[in-house]
Design a protein around this motif. Structure first.
Motif, PDB file in Angstrom:
ATOM      1  N   MET A 239       0.895  -1.212   0.103  1.00  0.00           N
ATOM      2  CA  MET A 239       0.088   0.066  -0.208  1.00  0.00           C
ATOM      3  C   MET A 239       0.875   1.215  -0.065  1.00  0.00           C
ATOM      4  SD  MET A 239      -3.124   1.189   2.788  1.00  0.00           S
ATOM      5  CE  MET A 239      -2.187   0.562   4.138  1.00  0.00           C
ATOM      6  N   ASP A 240       0.789   2.095  -0.961  1.00  0.00           N
ATOM      7  CA  ASP A 240       1.647   3.201  -1.071  1.00  0.00           C
ATOM      8  C   ASP A 240       0.846   4.410  -0.438  1.00  0.00           C
ATOM      9  OD1 ASP A 240      -0.455   4.327  -2.909  1.00  0.00           O
ATOM     10  OD2 ASP A 240       0.743   3.744  -4.517  1.00  0.00           O
ATOM     11  N   LEU A 241       1.624   5.668  -0.116  1.00  0.00           N
ATOM     12  CA  LEU A 241       1.177   6.564   0.432  1.00  0.00           C
ATOM     13  C   LEU A 241      -0.056   7.290  -0.066  1.00  0.00           C
ATOM     14  CD1 LEU A 241       1.584   9.117   2.630  1.00  0.00           C
ATOM     15  CD2 LEU A 241       3.104   9.867   0.847  1.00  0.00           C
ATOM     16  N   GLN A 242      -0.158   7.394  -1.471  1.00  0.00           N
ATOM     17  CA  GLN A 242      -1.466   7.926  -1.725  1.00  0.00           C
ATOM     18  C   GLN A 242      -2.691   6.958  -1.496  1.00  0.00           C
ATOM     19  OE1 GLN A 242      -1.648  10.873  -3.399  1.00  0.00           O
ATOM     20  NE2 GLN A 242      -3.721  10.550  -3.056  1.00  0.00           N
ATOM     21  N   GLN A 243      -2.460   5.712  -1.385  1.00  0.00           N
ATOM     22  CA  GLN A 243      -3.780   4.695  -0.953  1.00  0.00           C
ATOM     23  C   GLN A 243      -4.029   5.249   0.308  1.00  0.00           C
ATOM     24  OE1 GLN A 243      -1.658   1.131  -2.290  1.00  0.00           O
ATOM     25  NE2 GLN A 243      -3.632   0.424  -2.444  1.00  0.00           N
ATOM     26  N   ARG A 244      -2.982   5.463   1.269  1.00  0.00           N
ATOM     27  CA  ARG A 244      -3.301   5.749   2.739  1.00  0.00           C
ATOM     28  C   ARG A 244      -4.054   7.053   2.673  1.00  0.00           C
ATOM     29  NH1 ARG A 244       2.000   3.828   2.910  1.00  0.00           N
ATOM     30  NH2 ARG A 244       2.945   5.625   3.634  1.00  0.00           N
ATOM     31  N   ILE A 245      -3.557   8.177   1.842  1.00  0.00           N
ATOM     32  CA  ILE A 245      -4.217   9.399   2.095  1.00  0.00           C
ATOM     33  C   ILE A 245      -5.674   9.497   1.554  1.00  0.00           C
ATOM     34  CG2 ILE A 245      -4.160  11.949   0.887  1.00  0.00           C
ATOM     35  CD1 ILE A 245      -1.059  11.579   0.873  1.00  0.00           C
ATOM     36  N   ASN A 246      -5.896   8.536   0.351  1.00  0.00           N
ATOM     37  CA  ASN A 246      -7.238   8.590  -0.278  1.00  0.00           C
ATOM     38  C   ASN A 246      -8.161   7.879   1.038  1.00  0.00           C
ATOM     39  OD1 ASN A 246      -6.392   9.420  -2.619  1.00  0.00           O
ATOM     40  ND2 ASN A 246      -6.096   7.536  -3.528  1.00  0.00           N
ATOM     41  N   ALA A 247      -7.694   6.935   1.766  1.00  0.00           N
ATOM     42  CA  ALA A 247      -8.543   6.127   2.829  1.00  0.00           C
ATOM     43  C   ALA A 247      -9.018   7.251   3.869  1.00  0.00           C
ATOM     44  CB  ALA A 247      -7.828   5.111   3.411  1.00  0.00           C
ATOM     45  N   PHE A 248      -8.115   8.004   4.324  1.00  0.00           N
ATOM     46  CA  PHE A 248      -8.291   8.969   5.453  1.00  0.00           C
ATOM     47  C   PHE A 248      -9.288   9.865   4.783  1.00  0.00           C
ATOM     48  CE2 PHE A 248      -5.080   6.638   7.797  1.00  0.00           C
ATOM     49  CZ  PHE A 248      -5.611   6.937   8.965  1.00  0.00           C
ATOM     50  N   VAL A 249      -9.003  10.421   3.683  1.00  0.00           N
ATOM     51  CA  VAL A 249      -9.909  11.420   3.237  1.00  0.00           C
ATOM     52  C   VAL A 249     -11.341  11.121   2.851  1.00  0.00           C
ATOM     53  CG1 VAL A 249     -10.496  12.620   0.817  1.00  0.00           C
ATOM     54  CG2 VAL A 249      -8.022  12.571   1.648  1.00  0.00           C
ATOM     55  N   LYS A 250     -11.569   9.627   2.576  1.00  0.00           N
ATOM     56  CA  LYS A 250     -12.825   9.133   2.614  1.00  0.00           C
ATOM     57  C   LYS A 250     -13.369   8.857   3.996  1.00  0.00           C
ATOM     58  CE  LYS A 250     -12.483   6.060  -1.870  1.00  0.00           C
ATOM     59  NZ  LYS A 250     -13.755   7.249  -2.418  1.00  0.00           N
ATOM     60  N   LEU A 251     -12.420   8.687   5.128  1.00  0.00           N
ATOM     61  CA  LEU A 251     -13.032   8.725   6.449  1.00  0.00           C
ATOM     62  C   LEU A 251     -13.530  10.175   6.535  1.00  0.00           C
ATOM     63  CD1 LEU A 251     -13.355   7.404   9.086  1.00  0.00           C
ATOM     64  CD2 LEU A 251     -11.275   7.868   9.551  1.00  0.00           C
ATOM     65  N   GLY A 252     -12.766  11.282   6.152  1.00  0.00           N
ATOM     66  CA  GLY A 252     -13.195  12.638   6.504  1.00  0.00           C
ATOM     67  C   GLY A 252     -14.642  12.774   5.831  1.00  0.00           C
ATOM     68  N   GLU A 253     -14.926  12.350   4.625  1.00  0.00           N
ATOM     69  CA  GLU A 253     -16.062  12.413   4.001  1.00  0.00           C
ATOM     70  C   GLU A 253     -17.283  11.676   4.880  1.00  0.00           C
ATOM     71  OE1 GLU A 253     -15.507  10.895   0.245  1.00  0.00           O
ATOM     72  OE2 GLU A 253     -14.361  12.689  -0.440  1.00  0.00           O
ATOM     73  N   PHE A 254     -16.993  10.670   5.412  1.00  0.00           N
ATOM     74  CA  PHE A 254     -17.898   9.809   6.246  1.00  0.00           C
ATOM     75  C   PHE A 254     -18.071  10.595   7.427  1.00  0.00           C
ATOM     76  CE2 PHE A 254     -18.628   6.907   9.853  1.00  0.00           C
ATOM     77  CZ  PHE A 254     -19.585   6.117   9.389  1.00  0.00           C
TER      78      PHE A 254
END
Length: 353
Positions: free
Chosen positions: A1-16
């Protein structure tokens, strides 16, 4: 899992999380995995309130709302832009969390995972409902998080470094117990406000947020004032008035009544307005419903005191005190790069690789 994947996941958590604000809890259908998690998180918020009388819905939603505003693509990328990430050698970082305010350990949790490391979490019994549920959401958004997030109530084992938050007493235990591990050990800290007497009514009203949010239980809450000699507290008390309904919260009222009785029986000089007491005291950690204060005669004298006591201070609220000061009303709205105790948890996580 690269950095961008991790960022994307937390961005989606923020949207939630953005669906759960103080204004309204309102479902936004396009949010990922909403049908699986929305109603369940509403239930976790309810459980958090039932389990801990200090975790009112207002305070829980204030915390959630704050995190949703930080977990955006632009903010996370701005935060991480100065670091160099290398995740070839995964390590496990244990986090021992406090439980004084809702999701108080989330920044450590975020820092470790966004760095690419594994996390082993030991939560406080006072705040145990919200974070595990959000971790499950992250694992659905980014399945590669599975196996990288572990919660335990048992003795910590099989970890490479530790971040532990507690009191001055527990810190001594942590320092001994984890002496052979890379560690960040946090002790008691409190926040202060420096007043000059020239503050506007708007600034003083904003200061009331720094004092009363979370009932003053956070290390970023203002628990002490530094004021000029012969400072008149009339404008201060007037600015606090909007928070007077806080006295109707039973746990707060009990603390107010108890501490007031102690002060009166001890014949301490203090000022009070029916829901807040002001007492002159050199200590930084004031009881609930009390704010301590000290006086100063010059800025030079004040800065010398603050420098000597810097290990006790989390935030300094003021206007023109120093470069690191926090604006009135902003202590409980930190940015991602506002590290507790000024210790960079991202650098720590990356250094142990």
């Amino acid at each position: 899992m690269d950095l961008q994947q991790r960022i994307n996941a937390f961005v989606k958590l923020g949207e939630f999380l953005s669906q759960f604000s103080q204004k309204a809890i309102e479902k936004n259908q396009p949010v990922a995995f909403n049908d699986l998690f929305f109603d369940g998180f509403k239930h976790q918020i309810k459980l958090a309130q039932e389990h801990n009388g200090w975790f009112t819905q207002e305070n829980v939603l204030f915390s959630i709302d704050g995190w949703s505003k930080q977990l955006t693509n632009s903010t996370i990328n701005e935060w991480l832009s100065k670091y160099h990430f290398n995740t070839e050698n995964l390590k496990t970082i244990a986090i021992i969390m406090a439980g004084n305010i809702p999701l108080v350990g989330f920044h450590d949790f975020l820092s470790v995972l966004i760095s690419g490391q594994k996390v082993l979490v030991k939560q406080s019994s006072n705040d145990k409902h919200l974070l595990p549920y959000l971790a499950k959401y992250l694992e659905h958004v980014e399945p590669e998080f599975k196996g990288r997030i572990v919660f335990t109530e048992e003795k910590l084992e099989n970890f490479d470094a530790v971040i532990a938050t507690g009191s001055d007493n527990t810190a001594r235990y942590f320092e001994y117990y984890f002496k052979d591990k890379p560690s960040i050990i946090r002790k008691n800290r409190n926040s202060i406000a420096v007043l000059s007497g020239g503050e506007t009514s708007e600034e003083l009203k904003a200061l009331s947020e720094d004092i009363f949010r979370y009932y003053g239980l956070g290390c970023r809450n203002v628990s002490k004032l530094f004021v000029p000699h012969n400072y008149n507290f009339d404008s201060f008390f007037k600015a606090m008035y909007d928070w007077n309904p806080i006295i109707h919260q039973a746990k707060y009222a009990n603390n107010y009544d108890y501490n007031k009785a102690v002060y009166l029986m001890s014949e301490f000089d203090m000022l009070e307005n029916g829901f807040l007491m002001i007492k002159e005291d050199e200590s930084f950690s004031s009881p609930i419903a009390t704010v301590f204060y000290e006086t100063y005669s010059s800025k030079e004298e004040l800065l010398n005191v603050l420098e000597a006591k810097k290990d006790k201070i989390q935030c300094i609220v003021g206007n023109g005190v120093n470069e690191s000061e926090v604006k009135f009303g902003q202590t409980q709205l930190p940015n991602l790069w506002d590290y507790a105790d000024d210790v960079d948890t991202i650098s720590f996580s990356l250094t142990i690789c």
